[in-house]
Design a protein around this motif. Sequence first.
Motif, mmCIF file in Angstrom:
data_model
loop_
_atom_site.group_PDB
_atom_site.id
_atom_site.type_symbol
_atom_site.label_atom_id
_atom_site.label_comp_id
_atom_site.label_asym_id
_atom_site.label_seq_id
_atom_site.Cartn_x
_atom_site.Cartn_y
_atom_site.Cartn_z
ATOM 1 N N LYS A 47 0.832 -1.211 0.000
ATOM 2 C CA LYS A 47 0.000 0.000 0.000
ATOM 3 C C LYS A 47 0.864 1.257 0.000
ATOM 4 O O LYS A 47 0.559 2.225 -0.704
ATOM 5 C CB LYS A 47 -0.922 0.006 1.214
ATOM 6 C CG LYS A 47 -2.110 -0.918 1.074
ATOM 7 C CD LYS A 47 -3.008 -0.813 2.300
ATOM 8 C CE LYS A 47 -4.295 -1.562 2.123
ATOM 9 N NZ LYS A 47 -5.180 -1.433 3.293
ATOM 10 N N ALA A 48 1.942 1.258 0.770
ATOM 11 C CA ALA A 48 2.838 2.417 0.816
ATOM 12 C C ALA A 48 3.512 2.640 -0.537
ATOM 13 O O ALA A 48 3.612 3.779 -1.019
ATOM 14 C CB ALA A 48 3.887 2.232 1.916
ATOM 15 N N LEU A 49 3.970 1.569 -1.177
ATOM 16 C CA LEU A 49 4.623 1.688 -2.477
ATOM 17 C C LEU A 49 3.648 2.124 -3.564
ATOM 18 O O LEU A 49 4.030 2.860 -4.486
ATOM 19 C CB LEU A 49 5.305 0.367 -2.860
ATOM 20 C CG LEU A 49 6.564 0.031 -2.067
ATOM 21 C CD1 LEU A 49 7.036 -1.385 -2.368
ATOM 22 C CD2 LEU A 49 7.669 1.033 -2.348
ATOM 23 N N LEU A 50 2.391 1.696 -3.469
ATOM 24 C CA LEU A 50 1.394 2.122 -4.450
ATOM 25 C C LEU A 50 1.229 3.638 -4.455
ATOM 26 O O LEU A 50 0.926 4.239 -5.493
ATOM 27 C CB LEU A 50 0.047 1.442 -4.193
ATOM 28 C CG LEU A 50 -0.063 -0.003 -4.692
ATOM 29 C CD1 LEU A 50 -1.306 -0.679 -4.119
ATOM 30 C CD2 LEU A 50 -0.072 -0.056 -6.215
ATOM 31 N N GLU A 51 1.474 4.277 -3.317
ATOM 32 C CA GLU A 51 1.393 5.738 -3.228
ATOM 33 C C GLU A 51 2.516 6.423 -4.009
ATOM 34 O O GLU A 51 2.401 7.591 -4.369
ATOM 35 C CB GLU A 51 1.437 6.188 -1.756
ATOM 36 C CG GLU A 51 0.244 5.732 -0.936
ATOM 37 C CD GLU A 51 -1.064 6.335 -1.419
ATOM 38 O OE1 GLU A 51 -1.079 7.528 -1.780
ATOM 39 O OE2 GLU A 51 -2.075 5.601 -1.435
ATOM 40 N N LEU A 52 3.617 5.703 -4.267
ATOM 41 C CA LEU A 52 4.764 6.265 -4.988
ATOM 42 C C LEU A 52 4.723 5.998 -6.494
ATOM 43 O O LEU A 52 5.584 6.470 -7.229
ATOM 44 C CB LEU A 52 6.065 5.665 -4.435
ATOM 45 C CG LEU A 52 6.402 5.939 -2.982
ATOM 46 C CD1 LEU A 52 7.655 5.168 -2.598
ATOM 47 C CD2 LEU A 52 6.591 7.425 -2.739
ATOM 48 N N CYS A 53 3.752 5.223 -6.929
ATOM 49 C CA CYS A 53 3.727 4.759 -8.322
ATOM 50 C C CYS A 53 3.432 5.864 -9.318
ATOM 51 O O CYS A 53 2.840 6.889 -8.992
ATOM 52 C CB CYS A 53 2.695 3.643 -8.472
ATOM 53 S SG CYS A 53 3.265 2.101 -7.735
ATOM 54 N N GLU A 54 3.854 5.617 -10.564
ATOM 55 C CA GLU A 54 3.589 6.507 -11.682
ATOM 56 C C GLU A 54 2.091 6.539 -11.977
ATOM 57 O O GLU A 54 1.393 5.558 -11.762
ATOM 58 C CB GLU A 54 4.307 6.000 -12.941
ATOM 59 C CG GLU A 54 5.809 5.944 -12.817
ATOM 60 C CD GLU A 54 6.478 5.325 -14.042
ATOM 61 O OE1 GLU A 54 5.769 4.885 -14.975
ATOM 62 O OE2 GLU A 54 7.703 5.276 -14.062
ATOM 63 N N LYS A 55 1.626 7.623 -12.468
ATOM 64 C CA LYS A 55 0.298 7.847 -13.021
ATOM 65 C C LYS A 55 -0.786 6.943 -12.443
ATOM 66 O O LYS A 55 -0.907 6.799 -11.239
ATOM 67 C CB LYS A 55 0.350 7.733 -14.547
ATOM 68 C CG LYS A 55 -0.685 8.597 -15.232
ATOM 69 C CD LYS A 55 -0.456 8.633 -16.718
ATOM 70 C CE LYS A 55 -1.613 9.375 -17.363
ATOM 71 N NZ LYS A 55 -1.610 9.332 -18.761
ATOM 72 N N ASP A 56 -1.593 6.332 -13.294
ATOM 73 C CA ASP A 56 -2.764 5.575 -12.867
ATOM 74 C C ASP A 56 -2.428 4.151 -12.452
ATOM 75 O O ASP A 56 -1.562 3.513 -13.038
ATOM 76 C CB ASP A 56 -3.803 5.529 -14.001
ATOM 77 C CG ASP A 56 -4.355 6.903 -14.327
ATOM 78 O OD1 ASP A 56 -4.467 7.723 -13.403
ATOM 79 O OD2 ASP A 56 -4.655 7.153 -15.503
ATOM 80 N N VAL A 57 -3.153 3.657 -11.462
ATOM 81 C CA VAL A 57 -3.008 2.262 -11.057
ATOM 82 C C VAL A 57 -4.009 1.422 -11.851
ATOM 83 O O VAL A 57 -5.009 1.921 -12.355
ATOM 84 C CB VAL A 57 -3.218 2.059 -9.532
ATOM 85 C CG1 VAL A 57 -2.167 2.801 -8.740
ATOM 86 C CG2 VAL A 57 -4.605 2.460 -9.121
ATOM 87 N N ILE A 58 -3.698 0.156 -11.973
ATOM 88 C CA ILE A 58 -4.540 -0.813 -12.669
ATOM 89 C C ILE A 58 -5.409 -1.513 -11.627
ATOM 90 O O ILE A 58 -4.918 -1.928 -10.578
ATOM 91 C CB ILE A 58 -3.669 -1.870 -13.404
ATOM 92 C CG1 ILE A 58 -2.761 -1.213 -14.449
ATOM 93 C CG2 ILE A 58 -4.524 -2.974 -13.992
ATOM 94 C CD1 ILE A 58 -3.435 -0.769 -15.702
ATOM 95 N N ASP A 59 -6.683 -1.658 -11.945
ATOM 96 C CA ASP A 59 -7.632 -2.364 -11.089
ATOM 97 C C ASP A 59 -8.249 -3.462 -11.937
ATOM 98 O O ASP A 59 -8.820 -3.179 -12.999
ATOM 99 C CB ASP A 59 -8.701 -1.385 -10.600
ATOM 100 C CG ASP A 59 -9.672 -1.989 -9.605
ATOM 101 O OD1 ASP A 59 -9.555 -3.178 -9.273
ATOM 102 O OD2 ASP A 59 -10.578 -1.254 -9.158
#
Length: 157
Positions: free
Chosen positions: A75-87
């Motif tokens: 969850k913490a790393l997802l906050e650092l990710c580029e642009k849009d996340v995939i769901d």
Amino acid sequence: MIEIERKFLVTSKAFKGEAHKQIRIIQGFLNTDPERTVRVRLKGDKGVLTVKGKSTNDGLSRFEWEKEISKTDAKALLELCEKDVIDKLRYEVDVGHHTYEIDEFYKDNEGLIIAEVELSHEDEAFEKPTWLGREVTGDIRYYNSQLSKDPFKNWTL
């Protein structure tokens, strides 16, 4: 650590009746450079960090390294990710001696359903179910890292 897989579009939702497992996946990319992609996933209650190398010219194989991480770290790393996340919701369907992973995408990639089958070698034979459509192996538009930058909703087909 070399992943060999083939990707296909899916022509119907008939696979859902054949699925023995399904899991929600939220994923983002820390790096989408074609030479090396770094992905973080929240896969149900588990986190996964993945590094993928450049694909071969035909898109059939590439280096892949994965490590399970905690849900909190993911969850913490997802906050650092580029642009849009995939769901997406991933279904697993056994066909012959192989397991297909079918991803039904949501949000900006709604309407896209892709099936992947992993192989032990590039020339390995495998059964193709009736719901399997056109092969898109090697078409980078269908890589998750590209779908996060250029989602399916923006495509003109």
